[in-house]
Write a protein that holds these residues in place. Structure first.
Motif, PDB file in Angstrom:
ATOM      1  N   UNK A  18      -0.884  10.564  -8.046  1.00 12.86           N
ATOM      2  CA  UNK A  18      -1.861   9.809  -7.635  1.00 12.86           C
ATOM      3  C   UNK A  18      -2.372   9.091  -8.524  1.00 12.86           C
ATOM      4  N   UNK A  19      -3.030   7.941  -8.474  1.00 13.09           N
ATOM      5  CA  UNK A  19      -3.508   6.916  -9.180  1.00 13.09           C
ATOM      6  C   UNK A  19      -5.098   7.216  -9.433  1.00 13.09           C
ATOM      7  N   UNK A  67      -4.002   7.488  -3.368  1.00 12.28           N
ATOM      8  CA  UNK A  67      -3.119   6.307  -3.642  1.00 12.28           C
ATOM      9  C   UNK A  67      -2.202   6.903  -4.480  1.00 12.28           C
ATOM     10  N   UNK A  68      -0.832   6.335  -4.317  1.00 13.87           N
ATOM     11  CA  UNK A  68       0.019   6.840  -5.206  1.00 13.87           C
ATOM     12  C   UNK A  68       0.810   5.674  -6.121  1.00 13.87           C
ATOM     13  N   UNK A  69       1.502   6.119  -6.964  1.00 17.85           N
ATOM     14  CA  UNK A  69       2.508   5.111  -7.534  1.00 17.85           C
ATOM     15  C   UNK A  69       3.609   5.999  -8.084  1.00 17.85           C
ATOM     16  N   UNK A 112      -8.798   7.906   0.040  1.00 18.93           N
ATOM     17  CA  UNK A 112      -7.700   8.225   0.488  1.00 18.93           C
ATOM     18  C   UNK A 112      -6.688   8.236  -0.791  1.00 18.93           C
ATOM     19  N   UNK A 164       0.735  -1.072  -0.113  1.00 21.77           N
ATOM     20  CA  UNK A 164      -0.014   0.150  -0.010  1.00 21.77           C
ATOM     21  C   UNK A 164       0.807   1.163  -0.189  1.00 21.77           C
ATOM     22  N   UNK A 165       0.830   2.082  -0.775  1.00 23.50           N
ATOM     23  CA  UNK A 165       1.482   3.464  -1.070  1.00 23.50           C
ATOM     24  C   UNK A 165       0.370   4.400  -1.188  1.00 23.50           C
TER      25      UNK A 165
END
Lengths: 268, 496
Positions: B255-256, B368-370, B366, B224-225
């Motif tokens: 952010x995804x 979410x990043x990649x 929330x 989880x990122x």
């Protein structure tokens, strides 16, 4: 004049080129993708070039250039790269795979899909941005309505609907029912532009989906179930693109098991 | 002095009137009042599945009132938790903030000079916290997985089986849970998240000889990122701002589940704006935020700061972080020769600064990043140009003066487009050198520099209202669909 317009839209690929071009223009102007313009031109030129070579060596049917253009537009809309040569490589692999990776007269992989996956795996200079379209219910309707005309024409609306319904059902059960998030949490996910483009324009490619209706239902449901699992339990945000490539080799088996008529582009 | 807010990687336990459930700190230009309210800062370092999160902590209330709760994906070990110096945030903020560059025109007979200056960043506001009462409480399905002493902090790692039990446990222990938190506690518990609960040990703080609390940093391995901002919205009224500084060994983060867009950059603005640059940037950001309907994350800075990357900024308005800073911030993959903090060959590192203004309505998930391989450099840069000084009566100066006038008109149009400020307030600025320009060349319309009123440059509808690109796009699609539908219907009629 009207006759000319009608003949122009006899081939559903013309619709698709029109819509994908509009989405690309929207991306460039409204979503500020201007810096990617050189990569877009590289992709389009390479796709058309490789497609032309394939046409000369095989069918001599120049209408197939439209398929090359559609592949190019799909790559432009989904793939992001650091270098122009990566864009060219993706385009070359995408169109080349149509001629090189075939089974019983049909290419196996969606060209844009394999082009994207190949450069992500082979280079460190390519990626997909799932958030690049944002999440807006207006995008949902725009993409949905735009695709309706094409999908009704090519008879592939069922693939999109099965994928969407199965994925939505699974996500609803998990996100809203089990975890307890509110509905807007779920709606936000399903109004994601990248997911919608994938749903309506990528997994509906009539040349790489199973020929029979039952086969397409199974295929779409499998993609939805596996994407759901991978994205929620392995936190892989671009799951559908990868699942599609993994599932594609199943298409010939489904075609053999559940026989159906092979799709031909209707050209007058 | 503005009050500061304590970071809440979701939950801030407040006492009385303050209802701040967000991250903390925000920055303002040096000479200005606060730029953004309710701003907090977080440093994220990510390599493979290892995340390090550092939360700014500029708390200025009574330290016995300090408390913090953060959902984390795993049970943290003692070695995963530490404090860092508060100066780290100041340095990263100063390095990456949007900047104002100034240029000096050469007199048609003299050489050019160049200078760059920083825009100015933030001042922190801090506020509050809540009191924690020591009591024995029943187990409400809450398990204290671990208890640690970390410098001046006492840390608990909790797991819970259901949200009402956790809520009761926290309330019984003196943590006031805001009403809106219940909405998200259950999904976090069901997602198998743990809760990192922190309060201050007053004796250890006193022994340290300081009343300042240092930022806390946690590290963990998890696929989880993400940043759990939903809990931070729990009791917030209105929008909250957060600045995220990210360090990776590949390229930018994005952010995804939300669109990331760049702030306008490389724009020329009028000279007088230098004295209110903070206000300018705030207006610019507010306008961009509205233009995007409050649904995007903004990229303010991205730069390759690898050891061998060469120039780490251009122009530089704050010192680039050095190896020691990056290691402290969580970039554990970097290496050094003999621990030399100035070692230039420390490895690959890419820096991203994101600015998000969020609220419950537009950010239901929330963040979410990649990590992407995108290594394109970007900065928020705005330019002012000083006119040439000295004697401008020579022949060559006429062309220069006309160019200055045209440039100033463009600058004011830019300013209005970026901020929505009134153009006519800069009439004097634009016409400053008109008296030196040959009379027949001066075609200013009497009464106004800008005969057309101020306002945005977006397309206008038939009634003068602004139309967004989205509206135009949807209208075009609808029209095309209608044409195609009609064409198909005509075709069917013919074949029938």
């Amino acid at each position: 004049m009207i006759q000319k317009i009608k003949s122009l839209f006899a081939d559903p690929r013309n619709f698709q080129i029109l819509y994908l071009s509009i989405f690309l223009m929207y991306g460039v102007h409204a979503l500020e993708w201007e810096s990617n313009a050189p990569y877009f031109l590289t992709i389009i030129a390479t796709c058309l070039g490789v497609q032309a070579i394939g046409i000369i060596l095989t069918t001599k049917n120049w209408h197939s250039l439209k398929s090359g253009l559609i592949t190019a537009l799909g790559l432009c809309l989904l793939l992001r790269v650091n270098e122009w040569w990566v864009a060219a490589l993706a385009a070359a692999i995408a169109v080349g795979s149509k001629y090189l990776i075939r089974f019983r007269g049909k290419h196996i992989f969606n060209p844009a899909n394999i082009g994207i996956i190949a450069v992500i795996l082979l280079t460190q200079e390519a990626w997909i941005s799932p958030g690049q379209w944002g999440s807006d219910i207006a995008v949902f309707f725009a993409v949905g309505f735009a695709s309706l005309v094409i999908l009704l024409r090519v008879g592939r609306i069922d693939t999109s609907l099965v994928f969407l319904v199965v994925l939505f059902g699974l996500q609803y059960c998990r996100t809203v029912f089990y975890l307890g998030w509110s509905m807007d949490h779920l709606i936000h996910q399903f109004s994601n532009g990248s997911l919608l483009l994938f749903t309506f324009f990528m997994i509906t490619d009539p040349m790489t989906t199973p020929n029979s209706r039952k086969g397409r239902y199974i295929w779409a449901a499998l993609i939805a179930i596996i994407s759901f699992s991978v994205s929620n339990y392995f936190y892989f945000h671009t799951a559908p693109i990868w699942v599609l490539i993994a599932i594609s080799p199943l298409t010939p088996f489904l075609d053999k098991w559940l026989k159906g008529e092979k799709f031909e582009w209707m050209i007058k | 002095m503005k009050s500061l807010r304590l970071i809440s990687l979701v939950l801030i336990l407040t006492l009385a009137s303050s209802s701040a459930w967000s991250f903390c700190g925000f920055y303002v230009a040096k000479a200005d009042a606060s730029l953004f309210n309710t701003t907090s800062q977080v440093i994220l370092a990510r390599k493979d599945n290892l995340s390090t999160i550092t939360m700014s902590s500029d708390f200025e209330g009574d330290v016995k009132d300090f408390a913090m709760v953060v959902p984390v994906p795993v049970i943290l070990q003692r070695e995963d938790i530490r404090t860092v110096t508060a100066a780290l945030f100041k340095k990263l903020d100063a390095y990456s903030a949007p900047r104002l560059a100034e240029y000096y025109d050469s007199n048609p007979c003299y050489e050019r000079k160049y200078m760059a200056m920083r825009s100015g960043n933030a001042d922190k506001m801090m506020m509050f916290s809540d009191s924690v009462t020591e009591e024995e409480v029943e187990d409400f399905g809450v398990t204290v997985e671990a208890t640690y002493d970390v410098d001046e902090y006492e840390v608990l790692i909790l797991s819970a089986t259901e949200s009402s039990g956790l809520e009761t446990w926290l309330n019984k222990n003196g943590y006031k849970i805001p009403k809106g938190a219940q909405e998200v506690l259950q999904p976090y518990i069901k997602s198998d998240m743990k809760f990192f609960v922190v309060k201050v040990n007053l004796d250890r703080l006193e022994a340290k000889g300081s009343t300042k609390l240092n930022p806390l940093q946690i590290s963990f391995k998890s696929p989880k990122f993400m940043l759990p901002i939903r809990l931070g919205m729990a009791n917030a009224k209105g929008d909250q701002d957060m600045i995220v500084y990210a360090l990776t060994d590949e390229g930018r983060i994005e952010t995804t589940n939300y669109r990331t867009t760049k702030i306008p950059t490389n724009e020329e603005i009028p000279l007088p704006v230098q004295h209110q640059f903070g206000k300018f940037y705030k207006s610019l950001f507010d306008r961009e935020y509205k233009k995007e309907f409050g649904k995007t994350v903004f990229l303010e800075y991205a730069w390759n700061i690898s050891g061998n990357a060469g120039v780490k900024c251009d122009p530089c308005v704050g010192a680039p972080p050095i190896y020691a800073d990056l290691k402290e911030a969580g970039a554990t993959w970097l290496t050094s020769n003999n621990g030399d903090q100035w070692n230039p060959n420390y490895g690959k590192c890419f820096f991203t600064r994101l600015h998000v203004r969020y609220n419950r309505k537009n950010f239901p998930q929330d963040l979410q990043f990649q990590v992407t391989p995108n290594t394109e450099n970007f900065q928020g840069r705005y330019v002012i140009r000083h006119p040439a000084s000295g004697d401008l009566s020579c022949d060559d100066a006429q062309g220069y003066l006309k160019e200055v006038r045209q440039r100033r008109e463009r600058e004011v149009i830019n300013l209005a487009h970026l901020t929505g400020w009134e153009r006519n307030e800069y009439n004097t600025y634009v016409s400053e050198f008109d008296k030196l320009i040959e009379p027949e060349k001066n075609k200013t319309k009497k009464g106004s520099i800008f005969p057309i009123g101020s306002g945005s440059d977006s397309p206008k509808g038939p009634f003068g209202e602004s139309i967004s690109w989205k509206t135009l796009f949807l209208s075009l699609i609808t029209t095309l669909l209608a044409i195609i539908g009609w064409s198909s219907w005509q075709r069917k009629k013919q074949t029938a």
